[in-house]
Structures are given as structure tokens and as C-alpha cells.
Design a protein around this motif. Structure first.
Motif, PDB file in Angstrom:
ATOM      1  N   ALA A  36       0.723  -1.257  -0.027  1.00 22.72           N
ATOM      2  CA  ALA A  36      -0.093   0.000   0.084  1.00 22.72           C
ATOM      3  C   ALA A  36       0.830   1.340  -0.083  1.00 22.72           C
ATOM      4  O   ALA A  36       0.722   2.083  -0.756  1.00 22.72           O
ATOM      5  CB  ALA A  36      -0.864  -0.021   1.099  1.00 22.72           C
ATOM      6  N   THR A  37       1.716   1.451   0.847  1.00 20.33           N
ATOM      7  CA  THR A  37       2.973   2.630   0.926  1.00 20.33           C
ATOM      8  C   THR A  37       3.624   2.695  -0.267  1.00 20.33           C
ATOM      9  O   THR A  37       3.613   3.770  -0.835  1.00 20.33           O
ATOM     10  CB  THR A  37       3.638   2.371   2.215  1.00 20.33           C
ATOM     11  OG1 THR A  37       4.065   1.126   2.234  1.00 20.33           O
ATOM     12  CG2 THR A  37       2.848   3.050   3.367  1.00 20.33           C
ATOM     13  N   ALA A  38       3.886   1.249  -0.755  1.00 19.53           N
ATOM     14  CA  ALA A  38       4.804   1.656  -2.125  1.00 19.53           C
ATOM     15  C   ALA A  38       4.021   2.076  -3.201  1.00 19.53           C
ATOM     16  O   ALA A  38       4.330   2.946  -4.162  1.00 19.53           O
ATOM     17  CB  ALA A  38       5.097   0.009  -2.508  1.00 19.53           C
ATOM     18  N   VAL A  39       2.610   1.793  -3.172  1.00 20.64           N
ATOM     19  CA  VAL A  39       1.770   2.288  -4.322  1.00 20.64           C
ATOM     20  C   VAL A  39       1.662   3.798  -4.044  1.00 20.64           C
ATOM     21  O   VAL A  39       1.871   4.598  -5.055  1.00 20.64           O
ATOM     22  CB  VAL A  39       0.561   1.669  -4.344  1.00 20.64           C
ATOM     23  CG1 VAL A  39      -0.310   2.245  -5.108  1.00 20.64           C
ATOM     24  CG2 VAL A  39       0.537   0.255  -4.679  1.00 20.64           C
ATOM     25  N   GLY A  40       1.442   4.249  -2.967  1.00 21.52           N
ATOM     26  CA  GLY A  40       1.511   5.765  -2.861  1.00 21.52           C
ATOM     27  C   GLY A  40       2.699   6.489  -3.283  1.00 21.52           C
ATOM     28  O   GLY A  40       2.459   7.501  -3.820  1.00 21.52           O
ATOM     29  N   LEU A  41       4.147   6.003  -2.756  1.00 21.76           N
ATOM     30  CA  LEU A  41       4.857   6.565  -3.354  1.00 21.76           C
ATOM     31  C   LEU A  41       5.167   6.597  -4.648  1.00 21.76           C
ATOM     32  O   LEU A  41       5.648   7.517  -5.185  1.00 21.76           O
ATOM     33  CB  LEU A  41       6.198   6.014  -2.400  1.00 21.76           C
ATOM     34  CG  LEU A  41       7.634   6.681  -2.675  1.00 21.76           C
ATOM     35  CD1 LEU A  41       7.487   7.873  -2.021  1.00 21.76           C
ATOM     36  CD2 LEU A  41       8.778   5.915  -2.378  1.00 21.76           C
ATOM     37  N   GLY A  42       5.161   5.494  -5.191  1.00 20.83           N
ATOM     38  CA  GLY A  42       5.265   5.214  -6.662  1.00 20.83           C
ATOM     39  C   GLY A  42       4.382   6.276  -7.262  1.00 20.83           C
ATOM     40  O   GLY A  42       4.810   6.972  -8.406  1.00 20.83           O
ATOM     41  N   ALA A  43       3.149   6.531  -7.059  1.00 21.42           N
ATOM     42  CA  ALA A  43       2.252   7.401  -7.574  1.00 21.42           C
ATOM     43  C   ALA A  43       2.837   8.774  -7.523  1.00 21.42           C
ATOM     44  O   ALA A  43       2.586   9.404  -8.551  1.00 21.42           O
ATOM     45  CB  ALA A  43       0.818   7.443  -7.119  1.00 21.42           C
ATOM     46  N   ALA A  44       3.063   9.082  -6.381  1.00 20.41           N
ATOM     47  CA  ALA A  44       3.809  10.549  -6.187  1.00 20.41           C
ATOM     48  C   ALA A  44       4.953  10.609  -7.220  1.00 20.41           C
ATOM     49  O   ALA A  44       5.134  11.575  -7.607  1.00 20.41           O
ATOM     50  CB  ALA A  44       4.213  10.525  -4.505  1.00 20.41           C
ATOM     51  N   VAL A  45       5.728   9.748  -7.275  1.00 25.99           N
ATOM     52  CA  VAL A  45       7.139  10.013  -8.177  1.00 25.99           C
ATOM     53  C   VAL A  45       6.711  10.129  -9.441  1.00 25.99           C
ATOM     54  O   VAL A  45       7.095  11.106 -10.314  1.00 25.99           O
ATOM     55  CB  VAL A  45       7.894   8.662  -8.171  1.00 25.99           C
ATOM     56  CG1 VAL A  45       8.874   8.591  -9.117  1.00 25.99           C
ATOM     57  CG2 VAL A  45       8.751   8.359  -6.747  1.00 25.99           C
ATOM     58  N   ILE A  46       5.391   9.400 -10.014  1.00 27.09           N
ATOM     59  CA  ILE A  46       5.351   9.638 -11.312  1.00 27.09           C
ATOM     60  C   ILE A  46       4.692  10.852 -11.549  1.00 27.09           C
ATOM     61  O   ILE A  46       5.115  11.851 -12.463  1.00 27.09           O
ATOM     62  CB  ILE A  46       4.024   8.686 -11.720  1.00 27.09           C
ATOM     63  CG1 ILE A  46       4.433   7.132 -11.722  1.00 27.09           C
ATOM     64  CG2 ILE A  46       3.401   8.982 -13.177  1.00 27.09           C
ATOM     65  CD1 ILE A  46       3.352   6.198 -12.000  1.00 27.09           C
ATOM     66  N   PHE A  47       3.902  11.454 -10.401  1.00 28.31           N
ATOM     67  CA  PHE A  47       3.291  12.887 -10.732  1.00 28.31           C
ATOM     68  C   PHE A  47       4.273  13.742 -10.669  1.00 28.31           C
ATOM     69  O   PHE A  47       4.364  14.719 -11.659  1.00 28.31           O
ATOM     70  CB  PHE A  47       2.406  12.727  -9.508  1.00 28.31           C
ATOM     71  CG  PHE A  47       1.475  14.064  -9.218  1.00 28.31           C
ATOM     72  CD1 PHE A  47       0.522  14.241 -10.139  1.00 28.31           C
ATOM     73  CD2 PHE A  47       1.520  15.002  -8.386  1.00 28.31           C
ATOM     74  CE1 PHE A  47      -0.341  15.254 -10.638  1.00 28.31           C
ATOM     75  CE2 PHE A  47       0.703  15.998  -8.398  1.00 28.31           C
ATOM     76  CZ  PHE A  47      -0.279  16.226  -9.426  1.00 28.31           C
ATOM     77  N   VAL A  48       5.558  13.759  -9.640  1.00 21.86           N
ATOM     78  CA  VAL A  48       6.345  14.746  -9.734  1.00 21.86           C
ATOM     79  C   VAL A  48       7.262  14.834 -10.883  1.00 21.86           C
ATOM     80  O   VAL A  48       7.719  15.934 -11.517  1.00 21.86           O
ATOM     81  CB  VAL A  48       7.142  14.702  -8.499  1.00 21.86           C
ATOM     82  CG1 VAL A  48       8.448  15.430  -8.381  1.00 21.86           C
ATOM     83  CG2 VAL A  48       6.208  14.793  -7.274  1.00 21.86           C
ATOM     84  N   LEU A  49       7.535  13.502 -11.262  1.00 22.25           N
ATOM     85  CA  LEU A  49       8.319  13.539 -12.538  1.00 22.25           C
ATOM     86  C   LEU A  49       7.799  14.074 -13.691  1.00 22.25           C
ATOM     87  O   LEU A  49       8.413  14.871 -14.428  1.00 22.25           O
ATOM     88  CB  LEU A  49       8.865  12.191 -12.804  1.00 22.25           C
ATOM     89  CG  LEU A  49      10.114  11.533 -12.240  1.00 22.25           C
ATOM     90  CD1 LEU A  49      10.064   9.948 -12.646  1.00 22.25           C
ATOM     91  CD2 LEU A  49      11.245  11.934 -13.045  1.00 22.25           C
TER      92      LEU A  49
END
Lengths: 248, 215
Positions: A36-49
């Protein structure tokens, strides 16, 4: 269109952020204990990139690179500010992350609750700065391609952290040798996954190029020597052009 | 050491083994893995980080009472970025080939978690001299792992050290190659670094049981 598709798949699979260039490993290892936390961080990375790579592309194109200031007038055409790119890129990233955090908090509290805690972490995630630096060094041609590059390398990172989080959740039930538990086994699994991802290498090259690529990976010693020579040639050429630039 | 009190000496000694930034604190992995295919690149990277972390820790420690805590991340980033630009320019001027090999990874020292981690955890709360020692210690701990990984990858992968052939010539079949020894091309590819670091962690933790994680 074709180049967009090629860049998209290349950044996700062949030049995968985690497995090919090891970017964002710190948060990849630290935040991959739960899916669950991995998905959150992954989504944030896509967004910021997706936000920062096009921003930095514009900065690079109109401010930093050699002759980029020509739009101000012919007398500015000689300036080369590219030595400032580190500090400008990281400032852009830190500011954008802060801005994104404020905007998301204001307009979508539910998204903020899932992404929010990860956003400050992201300013110092090497995947983000690495995305911008690779964008610069690979000389991506248009703003659209830069956006594409940001999104697709973000997706590549997302896939990687999702996969390792799922594996780590399962491996808890396996009988791993005590000294390898936790960090050690995660490293080795990531290495094995990286080898798997290497096999995507021939995906996008067609015909004779593909053969060459396969040869390169299998017959180690011989082609290595040739590759080294070619590399050396390339470096020499670059050095010459660099020296020319200095002399100018 | 007479020069350093015991407490200060521990600041340098601890990160070398039992509190190593890479294998225990899990900081600064990215660059540790990407550039270790050759010993030379590893050594240069280690020296660069030593410079940035040593000076950066002192600068942050001197400014620790005047940095508002809300914007400290940005202040830290600016300090690191400035130091890294110096390193990058020096490398470009005196070792251009090497700076091409390291490519973007010099720039990525900025986001190397060791640096931000030490700023946050140590320099913001300690005086300049102790921060300097802490920076040097952690950078050395980081460098040791880099050099070990670089050593094995270059030796086993290309049969060279610092670019000099130490195992003989694979083309003319001299030295070890005369007995049918082959370079292990596997060590050159990026994922091998992960496996080597994994093995280092394994060795370290089986020697010191206190470090074992309970999952």
C-alpha cells in the motif's frame, strides 16, 4: 508518434530507473515493506516526474544550454550557463514539490492523504533529479517527449517498487538465512529482477541491430574489447570537441 | 589517537563498520551501485563524496542556529548543490574522460541520501569540528564499500585493476587465461553490483550477529 511509443517503452523497460541506472534506490529500499505505501510513493514519483521534467526541459532549453539565451538578443548568444544546471534543477524540484503539496492539499484532500506524507521525501529522491539530468544528457528534443519521458520513467519506477514490495510481503514467510534477512535478500532479489529486466534490451531494435545486441550480451570478452575501443573513440571525439569549446 | 578524544575517534570509526552508511543505515545506494564497474570510478566517486560531505557538514553546522527549520531542506540542497558544482567543474577540467564515465552520477551526489541524512541527523545538532569528523567518517565508510565492490567487479569482470591487466591478456591467452580462465561478463552488467553488495551485507552480518534484522 513512433518516437513517443519507442521512448515510452524504452524508459519503462530498457532504461528502467531502478534496474538499469539504480536511481531512487534509497526510498525504493526504505518504503517497500508494504504494497500500500509502495503504491502511494510510486504514484507520487510519477506525478512529480511528470511535472518537473518538462519544467526543467524548458529551463534547459531557454536558459542553461550553450547559446540558449539567444532569444534575448544576439549579444547573449555566446553564454553557456550549463554549469548552473544542478543548482537550478534541484531548486525547481524542491519548489515544485512544495507547490504540488500545497495545491494537492487545497484541492483534493483525499489525494493529499494518500500522497501527502511522501511528497517531502521526494525532493531528495535521486530518481527525480536523475530524470532531469538524464533528460539533459540524452538531449530529448521536444517538450512533448520530455513530458513522455517523465511519465514513463515514473511508471518504470512505480512498477519496480510495486514488484519488490509484493515480493517482500511474501518472502517474510520464507526461510531466509538469518544474516541475509531484510536488507541483504532485498538487494539480491533486486539484482535478479535487474537481470530479468536486462532481457528487454533487444525489445526495440529490429533486424540486424537486434543480432548485434544479442551478440554483445552473449559473447562477453571479444565484443567487450571492441565496445571499449568504440567507447574510447567516442570519448576522444568528445574530448576534442570539448577542447575546441575551451579554446574558443 | 592522541589527536582525537575517544568520543571523537568513534565518530570516524563507527561508520566504517558497525554503522556503515550503505550496509546498515541504507543511505546513498544509488551511486554506490551505478558507477562501481571500474575501480577508478569508484575511488573518484568516494573522494568526491568525502569532499562534499566533509565541507558540507561543517557549513551546515556553522549555520545551524540561523537556518529557519521550515526551509532547512532547501538551504541544505543549495549548500550541497554548490559543492557538487565545484566537484563537477574540477572533474571536467582535470579528468574529462572520467567525468564522462560518471556522467550524471556526479550531479546525483546532491540527492545522495548520505549527505542529506548526515546534515539532518548530525550537523544540525553538533559543532563544526565534530560534524567534520562525522562527515569524514561516513564518507570513508561509504568509500570503503564502493572500493570493495569496484575491486571485485573490475577484477572478476574485466581482469583488470585501475585499467591495468592483472590476470594476463585474454586475447593472447597469457597469464591465468592460458589455463582456460574466462572473464565473468556477468560482473560488468549493472545488476551484479546489487548482488555483490548483498553478499557484503551477508558477510558483515554473519560476523556480527547483533546486526541481524528480525524481519
Amino acid at each position: 508518434m513512433l518516437e513517443h511509443i519507442e521512448l515510452f517503452f524504452r524508459s519503462i523497460f530498457i532504461d528502467n530507473m531502478v534496474f538499469a541506472v539504480f536511481l531512487g534506490m534509497c526510498s525504493y529500499l526504505a518504503v517497500s515493506k508494504k504494497v500500500a505505501t509502495a503504491v502511494g510513493l510510486g504514484a507520487a514519483v510519477i506525478f512529480v516526474l511528470a511535472v518537473t521534467v518538462p519544467m526543467n526541459w524548458l529551463l534547459d532549453q531557454y536558459l542553461l544550454r550553450d547559446g540558449a539565451l539567444a532569444w534575448l538578443g544576439p549579444e547573449y548568444a555566446d553564454y553557456n550557463l550549463s554549469f548552473l544546471s544542478f543548482i537550478l534543477f534541484i531548486a525547481t524540484i524542491a519548489t515544485m514539490v512544495q507547490l504540488v503539496e500545497i495545491v494537492v492539499e487545497k484541492f483534493s484532500p483525499s489525494l493529499y492523504n494518500s500522497l501527502g506524507i511522501f511528497l517531502p521525501l521526494i525532493a531528495v529522491n535521486c530518481a527525480i533529479l536523475g530524470g532531469s539530468l538524464f533528460m539533459q544528457s540524452r538531449e530529448i528534443a521536444t517538450l512533448g517527449l520530455a513530458f513522455n519521458y517523465g511519465v514513463s520513467s515514473g511508471i518504470g519506477w512505480f512498477l519496480a517498487i510495486l514488484a519488490i514490495a509484493a515480493i517482500r510481503e511474501k518472502i517474510r514467510y520464507s526461510n531466509v538465512p538469518a544474516p541475509l534477512r531484510g536488507l541483504g535478500i532485498t538487494f539480491i532479489i533486486t539484482g535478479l529482477m535487474g537481470i530479468g529486466f536486462q532481457s528487454f534490451g533487444g525489445m526495440l531494435t529490429g533486424g540486424s541491430e537486434e543480432e548485434a545486441a544479442v551478440e554483445e550480451t552473449t559473447t562477453a570478452a571479444k565484443t567487450e574489447e571492441v565496445g571499449k575501443k568504440e567507447n574510447k573513440k567516442e570519448i576522444d571525439e568528445k574530448e576534442i570537441s570539448y577542447n575546441d569549446a575551451i579554446n574558443k | 589517537m592522541a589527536l582525537l578524544s575517544k568520543k571523537d575517534a568513534n565518530l570516524i570509526k563507527d561508520p566504517l563498520a558497525d554503522n556503515n552508511p550503505i550496509t546498515i543505515q541504507v543511505l546513498g545506494i544509488c551511486s554506490a551501485l551505478a558507477i562501481t564497474a571500474e575501480l577508478k570510478a569508484s575511488v573518484v566517486m568516494a573522494i568526491s563524496v568525502l569532499f562534499v560531505l566533509g565541507i558540507g557538514n561543517v557549513v551546515i553546522s556553522l549555520m545551524r542556529n540561523i537556518i529557519p527549520s521550515k526551509i532547512r531542506i532547501i538551504v541544505q540542497l543549495i549548500v550541497v548543490a554548490t559543492l557538487v558544482i565545484i566537484v563537477d567543474q574540477v572533474l571536467k577540467a582535470f579528468a574529462y574522460e572520467l567525468s564522462k564515465t560518471l556522467s550524471v552520477f556526479v550531479g546525483l551526489i546532491i540527492t545522495n541520501c548520505i549527505i542529506m541524512g548526515r546534515f539532518e541527523a548530525f550537523a544540525l545538532g553538533n559543532g563544526p569540528w565534530r560534524s567534520f569528523l562525522d562527515g569524514i567518517g561516513n564518507a570513508l565508510g561509504y568509500g570503503i564499500i564502493l572500493v570493495i565492490v569496484g575491486f571485485f567487479r573490475e577484477l572478476l569482470g574485466s581482469g583488470t585493476l585501475f585499467g591495468f591487466p592483472v590476470l594476463g591478456n585474454p586475447i593472447n591467452k597469457t597469464g591465468l587465461y592460458a589455463f582456460g580462465y574466462e572473464n565473468n561478463g556477468f560482473m560488468i552488467i549493472p545488476p551484479a553490483a546489487l548482488i555483490v553488495v548483498g553478499i557484503i551485507i551477508w558477510v558483515q552480518r554473519s560476523r556480527n550477529k547483533a546486526l541481524i534484522e528480525d524481519n
